[in-house]
Write a protein that holds these residues in place. Structure first.
Motif, mmCIF file in Angstrom:
data_model
loop_
_atom_site.group_PDB
_atom_site.id
_atom_site.type_symbol
_atom_site.label_atom_id
_atom_site.label_comp_id
_atom_site.label_asym_id
_atom_site.label_seq_id
_atom_site.Cartn_x
_atom_site.Cartn_y
_atom_site.Cartn_z
ATOM 1 N N SER A 100 0.807 -1.219 0.000
ATOM 2 C CA SER A 100 0.000 0.000 0.000
ATOM 3 C C SER A 100 0.844 1.274 0.000
ATOM 4 O O SER A 100 0.548 2.240 0.718
ATOM 5 N N GLY A 101 1.909 1.272 -0.786
ATOM 6 C CA GLY A 101 2.731 2.462 -0.915
ATOM 7 C C GLY A 101 3.715 2.689 0.212
ATOM 8 O O GLY A 101 4.431 3.706 0.210
ATOM 9 N N SER A 102 3.792 1.785 1.151
ATOM 10 C CA SER A 102 4.728 1.923 2.267
ATOM 11 C C SER A 102 5.732 0.788 2.251
ATOM 12 O O SER A 102 5.468 -0.282 1.708
ATOM 13 N N ALA A 103 6.891 1.040 2.863
ATOM 14 C CA ALA A 103 7.938 0.030 2.959
ATOM 15 C C ALA A 103 8.322 -0.157 4.426
ATOM 16 O O ALA A 103 8.421 0.815 5.177
ATOM 17 N N TYR A 104 8.522 -1.390 4.806
ATOM 18 C CA TYR A 104 8.883 -1.734 6.183
ATOM 19 C C TYR A 104 10.139 -2.590 6.168
ATOM 20 O O TYR A 104 10.363 -3.361 5.224
ATOM 21 N N TRP A 105 10.925 -2.449 7.248
ATOM 22 C CA TRP A 105 12.197 -3.163 7.346
ATOM 23 C C TRP A 105 12.272 -3.966 8.629
ATOM 24 O O TRP A 105 11.769 -3.547 9.677
ATOM 25 N N GLY A 106 12.953 -5.100 8.527
ATOM 26 C CA GLY A 106 13.291 -5.848 9.717
ATOM 27 C C GLY A 106 14.543 -5.267 10.362
ATOM 28 O O GLY A 106 15.149 -4.326 9.848
ATOM 29 N N GLN A 107 14.944 -5.870 11.482
ATOM 30 C CA GLN A 107 16.078 -5.344 12.239
ATOM 31 C C GLN A 107 17.411 -5.797 11.658
ATOM 32 O O GLN A 107 18.451 -5.230 12.020
ATOM 33 N N GLY A 108 17.389 -6.770 10.774
ATOM 34 C CA GLY A 108 18.610 -7.271 10.155
ATOM 35 C C GLY A 108 19.148 -8.501 10.872
ATOM 36 O O GLY A 108 19.021 -8.648 12.086
ATOM 37 N N THR A 109 19.751 -9.371 10.094
ATOM 38 C CA THR A 109 20.392 -10.562 10.645
ATOM 39 C C THR A 109 21.756 -10.728 9.970
ATOM 40 O O THR A 109 21.874 -10.611 8.752
ATOM 41 N N GLN A 110 22.771 -10.979 10.772
ATOM 42 C CA GLN A 110 24.140 -11.031 10.261
ATOM 43 C C GLN A 110 24.431 -12.391 9.638
ATOM 44 O O GLN A 110 24.139 -13.438 10.236
ATOM 45 N N VAL A 111 25.014 -12.346 8.462
ATOM 46 C CA VAL A 111 25.509 -13.553 7.791
ATOM 47 C C VAL A 111 27.007 -13.371 7.574
ATOM 48 O O VAL A 111 27.434 -12.389 6.969
ATOM 49 N N ILE A 112 27.772 -14.314 8.086
ATOM 50 C CA ILE A 112 29.231 -14.280 7.925
ATOM 51 C C ILE A 112 29.669 -15.573 7.259
ATOM 52 O O ILE A 112 29.385 -16.667 7.775
ATOM 53 N N VAL A 113 30.332 -15.434 6.130
ATOM 54 C CA VAL A 113 30.834 -16.593 5.401
ATOM 55 C C VAL A 113 32.352 -16.553 5.493
ATOM 56 O O VAL A 113 33.007 -15.698 4.891
ATOM 57 N N SER A 114 32.883 -17.477 6.265
ATOM 58 C CA SER A 114 34.322 -17.458 6.526
ATOM 59 C C SER A 114 34.790 -18.834 6.955
ATOM 60 O O SER A 114 34.053 -19.577 7.614
ATOM 61 N N SER A 115 36.027 -19.139 6.601
ATOM 62 C CA SER A 115 36.627 -20.401 7.039
ATOM 63 C C SER A 115 37.409 -20.188 8.324
ATOM 64 O O SER A 115 37.980 -21.143 8.857
#
Length: 115
Positions: A100-115
């Motif tokens: 309906s013409g509005s945008a909402y965001w979540g709080q974010g979740t961290q993704v780390i790709v590392s060996s």
């Protein structure tokens, strides 16, 4: 008001997989678009994938063939299955809902790709 709650981030080795989930609650009509954005340190937020209420999907080129976005309309939940993860996929991933013409965001979740 709409609330978005994300889950599923974490640390994974290159080549591994993660599944992100985002549950939406509040005043949501039946027609909306949900998507996942990501933001790496020092970089702009970018759209990774999106899916419409009708099931039409979009993927950025780097996600094609590795990521799959899906949704459960009954649960107002969107998922991002990420396979063959690479170090360059490291970022904070944000759920986004457009309605309906509005945008909402979540709080974010961290993704780390590392060996």
């Amino acid at each position: 008001q709409v609330q978005l709650v994300e889950s599923g981030g974490g640390l994974v080795q290159p080549g591994g997989s993660l599944r992100l989930s985002c549950a939406a609650s509040g005043s949501i009509s039946s027609i909306y678009v949900m998507g996942w954005y990501r933001q790496a340190p020092g970089k702009q937020r970018e759209l990774v994938a999106s899916i419409s209420s009708g099931g039409n999907t979009y993927y950025r080129d780097s996600a094609k063939g590795r990521f799959t976005i899906s949704r459960d309309n009954a649960k107002n939940t969107v998922y991002l299955q990420m396979n063959s993860l690479k170090p360059e996929d490291t970022a904070v991933y944000y759920c986004n809902l457009k309605v309906s013409g509005s945008a909402y965001w979540g709080q974010g979740t961290q993704v780390i790709v590392s060996s």
